[in-house]
Design a protein around this motif. Structure first.
Motif, PDB file in Angstrom:
ATOM      1  N   LEU A 179     -11.271  -4.952   1.478  1.00  0.00           N
ATOM      2  CA  LEU A 179     -10.229  -4.346   2.298  1.00  0.00           C
ATOM      3  C   LEU A 179     -10.184  -2.865   1.968  1.00  0.00           C
ATOM      4  O   LEU A 179     -10.290  -2.473   0.799  1.00  0.00           O
ATOM      5  N   VAL A 180     -10.020  -2.023   2.989  1.00  0.00           N
ATOM      6  CA  VAL A 180     -10.084  -0.572   2.813  1.00  0.00           C
ATOM      7  C   VAL A 180      -8.726   0.048   3.088  1.00  0.00           C
ATOM      8  O   VAL A 180      -8.098  -0.215   4.116  1.00  0.00           O
ATOM      9  N   THR A 181      -8.285   0.901   2.160  1.00  0.00           N
ATOM     10  CA  THR A 181      -7.041   1.654   2.295  1.00  0.00           C
ATOM     11  C   THR A 181      -7.363   3.131   2.092  1.00  0.00           C
ATOM     12  O   THR A 181      -8.527   3.505   1.975  1.00  0.00           O
ATOM     13  N   ALA A 183      -2.220   4.540  -0.743  1.00  0.00           N
ATOM     14  CA  ALA A 183      -2.450   3.148  -0.348  1.00  0.00           C
ATOM     15  C   ALA A 183      -1.179   2.472   0.148  1.00  0.00           C
ATOM     16  O   ALA A 183      -1.243   1.471   0.850  1.00  0.00           O
ATOM     17  N   GLY A 235     -11.505   6.457   2.496  1.00  0.00           N
ATOM     18  CA  GLY A 235     -11.405   5.033   2.262  1.00  0.00           C
ATOM     19  C   GLY A 235     -11.682   4.651   0.820  1.00  0.00           C
ATOM     20  O   GLY A 235     -12.627   5.153   0.212  1.00  0.00           O
ATOM     21  N   SER A 269      -1.544  -5.693   5.038  1.00  0.00           N
ATOM     22  CA  SER A 269      -1.075  -5.337   3.707  1.00  0.00           C
ATOM     23  C   SER A 269      -1.577  -6.323   2.667  1.00  0.00           C
ATOM     24  O   SER A 269      -1.929  -7.453   2.965  1.00  0.00           O
ATOM     25  N   ALA A 298      -8.743  -1.571  -1.293  1.00  0.00           N
ATOM     26  CA  ALA A 298      -7.328  -1.922  -1.457  1.00  0.00           C
ATOM     27  C   ALA A 298      -7.242  -3.021  -2.505  1.00  0.00           C
ATOM     28  O   ALA A 298      -8.031  -3.962  -2.494  1.00  0.00           O
ATOM     29  N   ASN A 344       0.486  -2.605  -0.939  1.00  0.00           N
ATOM     30  CA  ASN A 344      -0.565  -1.696  -0.496  1.00  0.00           C
ATOM     31  C   ASN A 344      -1.002  -2.068   0.909  1.00  0.00           C
ATOM     32  O   ASN A 344      -1.165  -3.237   1.225  1.00  0.00           O
ATOM     33  N   ARG A 345      -1.183  -1.067   1.761  1.00  0.00           N
ATOM     34  CA  ARG A 345      -1.600  -1.278   3.143  1.00  0.00           C
ATOM     35  C   ARG A 345      -3.104  -1.085   3.255  1.00  0.00           C
ATOM     36  O   ARG A 345      -3.687  -0.320   2.504  1.00  0.00           O
ATOM     37  N   HIS A 346      -3.732  -1.777   4.186  1.00  0.00           N
ATOM     38  CA  HIS A 346      -5.152  -1.552   4.441  1.00  0.00           C
ATOM     39  C   HIS A 346      -5.365  -1.305   5.923  1.00  0.00           C
ATOM     40  O   HIS A 346      -4.592  -1.758   6.762  1.00  0.00           O
TER      41      HIS A 346
END
Length: 124
Positions: A76-78, A36, A85, A121, A88, A96-98
């Motif tokens: 939100l999806v990471t 993530a 997926g 993020s 997030a 954490n990035r998404h």
């Protein structure tokens, strides 16, 4: 149905499975995301890509993503450890990035959901 608005070609720096989230690995090279916290930016389509092959990464639009766990619509999806997926979530001191927003709910790992690509993020 996916809705690709922008596709960009790269060389795969490793094997990339269909519907997986990707990140940069080196100059003009991408790999399947593995956390993530990585700089995820797009999704591979429905092809299995071998290391060294060209891969077209969807960077804008609505992409199909294989879920690694249950995801609620609008989350939100990471990426998980194999580029699937997952939701997030902010964590203390972690950025954490998404890759985008879930347009469908996933009940379990292996489900395919549509994700509106909008990298960013989530900070804890």
């Amino acid at each position: 149905m996916s809705n690709p608005l922008l596709m960009k070609g790269f060389t795969a720096g490793g094997a990339i499975n269909p519907y997986r989230i990707v990140r940069f690995s080196a100059a003009d090279t991408v790999v399947q995301a593995a956390a993530a916290t990585e700089s995820v930016f797009g999704v591979n389509a429905d092809l299995t890509i071998a290391s060294g092959e060209r891969v077209e990464v969807m960077t804008q639009g609505i992409a199909w993503v294989e879920a690694g766990a249950a995801i609620t619509i609008g989350a939100l999806v990471t990426a998980d450890s194999v580029g699937r997926g997952v939701a997030a979530a902010p964590a203390a001191g972690v950025n954490n990035r998404h890759v985008g927003i879930a347009l469908d709910a996933a009940v379990a790992a292996g489900d395919q959901i549509r994700v509106l690509l909008s990298p960013g993020s989530v900070q804890g």
